[in-house]
Design an enzyme around this catalytic site. Structure first.
Site, PDB file in Angstrom:
ATOM      1  N   HIS A 121       0.865  -1.183   0.000  1.00  0.00           N
ATOM      2  CA  HIS A 121       0.000   0.000   0.000  1.00  0.00           C
ATOM      3  C   HIS A 121       0.903   1.236   0.000  1.00  0.00           C
ATOM      4  O   HIS A 121       2.033   1.196   0.496  1.00  0.00           O
ATOM      5  CB  HIS A 121      -0.868  -0.051   1.261  1.00  0.00           C
ATOM      6  CG  HIS A 121      -1.932   0.985   1.365  1.00  0.00           C
ATOM      7  ND1 HIS A 121      -1.666   2.287   1.723  1.00  0.00           N
ATOM      8  CD2 HIS A 121      -3.277   0.906   1.188  1.00  0.00           C
ATOM      9  CE1 HIS A 121      -2.812   2.965   1.769  1.00  0.00           C
ATOM     10  NE2 HIS A 121      -3.796   2.152   1.440  1.00  0.00           N
ATOM     11  N   ASP A 198       3.121  -4.670   8.103  1.00  0.00           N
ATOM     12  CA  ASP A 198       1.876  -3.919   7.970  1.00  0.00           C
ATOM     13  C   ASP A 198       0.727  -4.927   8.049  1.00  0.00           C
ATOM     14  O   ASP A 198       0.464  -5.663   7.105  1.00  0.00           O
ATOM     15  CB  ASP A 198       1.868  -3.169   6.636  1.00  0.00           C
ATOM     16  CG  ASP A 198       0.531  -2.493   6.340  1.00  0.00           C
ATOM     17  OD1 ASP A 198      -0.413  -2.629   7.146  1.00  0.00           O
ATOM     18  OD2 ASP A 198       0.421  -1.833   5.280  1.00  0.00           O
ATOM     19  N   GLN A 201      -4.462  -5.257   6.734  1.00  0.00           N
ATOM     20  CA  GLN A 201      -5.417  -6.131   6.046  1.00  0.00           C
ATOM     21  C   GLN A 201      -5.476  -7.524   6.662  1.00  0.00           C
ATOM     22  O   GLN A 201      -6.352  -8.323   6.309  1.00  0.00           O
ATOM     23  CB  GLN A 201      -5.056  -6.238   4.564  1.00  0.00           C
ATOM     24  CG  GLN A 201      -5.237  -4.940   3.795  1.00  0.00           C
ATOM     25  CD  GLN A 201      -6.688  -4.507   3.701  1.00  0.00           C
ATOM     26  OE1 GLN A 201      -7.589  -5.328   3.592  1.00  0.00           O
ATOM     27  NE2 GLN A 201      -6.924  -3.210   3.737  1.00  0.00           N
ATOM     28  N   LYS A 224     -10.552  -1.184  10.648  1.00  0.00           N
ATOM     29  CA  LYS A 224     -10.723  -2.378   9.804  1.00  0.00           C
ATOM     30  C   LYS A 224     -11.123  -3.609  10.618  1.00  0.00           C
ATOM     31  O   LYS A 224     -11.409  -4.663  10.052  1.00  0.00           O
ATOM     32  CB  LYS A 224      -9.447  -2.649   9.010  1.00  0.00           C
ATOM     33  CG  LYS A 224      -9.112  -1.546   8.010  1.00  0.00           C
ATOM     34  CD  LYS A 224      -7.895  -1.887   7.184  1.00  0.00           C
ATOM     35  CE  LYS A 224      -7.379  -0.691   6.403  1.00  0.00           C
ATOM     36  NZ  LYS A 224      -8.254  -0.298   5.288  1.00  0.00           N
ATOM     37  N   CYS A 362      -4.796   2.398  -3.633  1.00  0.00           N
ATOM     38  CA  CYS A 362      -3.557   2.903  -3.015  1.00  0.00           C
ATOM     39  C   CYS A 362      -2.428   1.894  -3.166  1.00  0.00           C
ATOM     40  O   CYS A 362      -1.604   1.716  -2.259  1.00  0.00           O
ATOM     41  CB  CYS A 362      -3.779   3.253  -1.549  1.00  0.00           C
ATOM     42  SG  CYS A 362      -4.861   4.670  -1.296  1.00  0.00           S
TER      43      CYS A 362
END
Length: 404
Positions: A121, A198, A201, A224, A362
């Site tokens: 991202h 990261d 997600q 999220k 993104c």
């Protein structure tokens, strides 16, 4: 087994209509919907507790502080951090990554190397580019293949004594690819490099164990995982958090201040300058509790069913191409219909109440790799159903007829 009807009843927004049609919400990769227990917890904070934290001796301040620190402890246990002070509250994944990248500006020098992956991202690309421009370090990219997987043999070649930090996502937001992060972490550590994962997600779909992974940093956003927007977590190993300078200066992050010198507060407050999103931090703990009650094993199993079903049904449409076909992936389907711009499909099916994301998500380098302007992304959550997938597939078929 999940009781989907009972779960769906927890989410007020799922009963509303959009453009006169029942809402089908397949934009969970952008943000998840919020259960009533989270909505109620936000209201309860402002109705019953609202006060600043850590600074007051009065009752409301103590209640707010206790609730905020209890949430920190919940998140510590959820990700299996060793200490509660290794959990830093931030405004989101972007804030968390920038805090680490800013800290590495005091460590890197010309000739050092930062490794990112081709699946990132923008929030896990741009801060490292800025860092390299500032320090003279070099940014290197782990390449990907046509299935949307990282080419690990090339990663191994990129690693060297010059590598100071490797930063990759746990799961690709654009393709749903589940990366082999344990291998990536272990390989980087052999060269003495730090690793930032990261997890934005990943955390909606699985429960990370930061000690088992042995990552140096793990970051994610609260919105999220059914929590409020403007909330996030930076996990860092104690030794790294003590080594890095603070990202922001101000109140709360100090031990002493004079015009001659300031000394910084101990962890975690060193990285938490100013008045935080108190309600958001507290309610993030509520959201984590809610998801753990459902159970991540149940969530993971059910979402795999949705992914398999959605993939099969979409591929029955002539001209549909799915991008991201890794064997290890989560409930994200990025696809296009031959000869039709993804935006046009997204606009038409929105008229039928179906929310998907269109564009480059993104992750423009991924789209450039595939030489496409973007994709239609349907991202499923544990409160979605196969019947909703049928509605989307039917809508895509009708949109295709209209546009060809």
């Amino acid at each position: 087994m999940l009781d989907i009807n009972k779960i769906r009843a927890d989410f007020p927004i799922l009963s509303r209509k959009v453009n006169g049609k029942p809402l089908v919400y397949f934009d969970n990769g952008a943000t998840s919907q919020k259960p009533q227990v989270v909505i109620d917890a936000i209201a309860k904070y402002y109705q019953e507790i609202n006060a600043n934290i850590h600074r007051g001796v009065h009752t409301l301040s103590q209640l707010a502080t206790d609730a905020y620190e209890a949430s920190r402890a919940k998140i510590q246990h959820h990700i299996n951090a060793k200490f509660p002070y290794e959990v830093i509250f931030t405004s989101g994944t972007t804030h968390s990554i920038n805090a680490v990248a800013n800290g590495f500006a005091s460590i890197l020098k010309p000739g050092d190397e930062v490794l990112v992956s081709a699946l990132e991202h923008h929030s896990n690309i741009v801060p490292w580019q800025m860092l390299c421009e500032k320090t003279g370090a070099t940014l290197k990219v782990i390449p990907m293949n046509l299935e949307g997987e990282l080419i690990i043999s090339e990663y191994d070649k990129l690693l060297s004594d010059k590598t100071k930090i490797v930063t990759v996502n746990h799961i690709s937001n654009a393709l749903g690819t589940l990366n082999p992060i344990k291998y990536i972490i272990d390989a980087a550590h052999k060269f003495g490099a730090a690793v930032l994962i990261d997890g934005a997600q990943a955390v909606p779909h699985l429960k990370p164990d930061v000690q088992a992974l042995d990552c140096d940093f793990y970051v994610f956003s609260g919105h999220k995982i059914c929590g409020p927007t403007g909330t996030g977590i930076l996990y860092g190993k104690e030794e790294w958090l003590r080594k890095l300078p603070p990202y922001q200066g101000g109140g709360e992050m100090i031990a002493t201040v004079s015009f001659e010198k300031t000394t910084y507060a101990d962890l975690p407050h060193k990285f938490e300058a100013g008045t935080p999103n108190i309600a958001g931090g507290i309610v993030l703990g509520t959201a984590v509790d809610y998801l753990n009650e459902i159970g991540f094993e149940n969530i993971e199993a059910y979402e795999k069913e949705l992914l398999a079903y959605g993939t099969k049904k979409l591929l029955e449409i002539e001209g549909v191409k799915i991008f991201g076909t890794s064997k290890e992936k989560t409930s994200v389907i990025s696809f296009n219909v031959d000869g039709i711009h993804p935006y046009d499909i997204g606009t038409i099916i929105d008229n039928k109440g179906i929310a998907v994301r269109t564009g480059h998500h993104c992750a423009q380098p991924i789209m450039d790799f595939f030489q496409i302007p973007g994709t239609i992304r349907a991202s499923f959550a544990f409160y979605n159903t196969k019947e909703e997938i049928d509605l989307m597939v039917d809508a895509v078929k009708k949109a295709k007829i209209m546009l060809t």
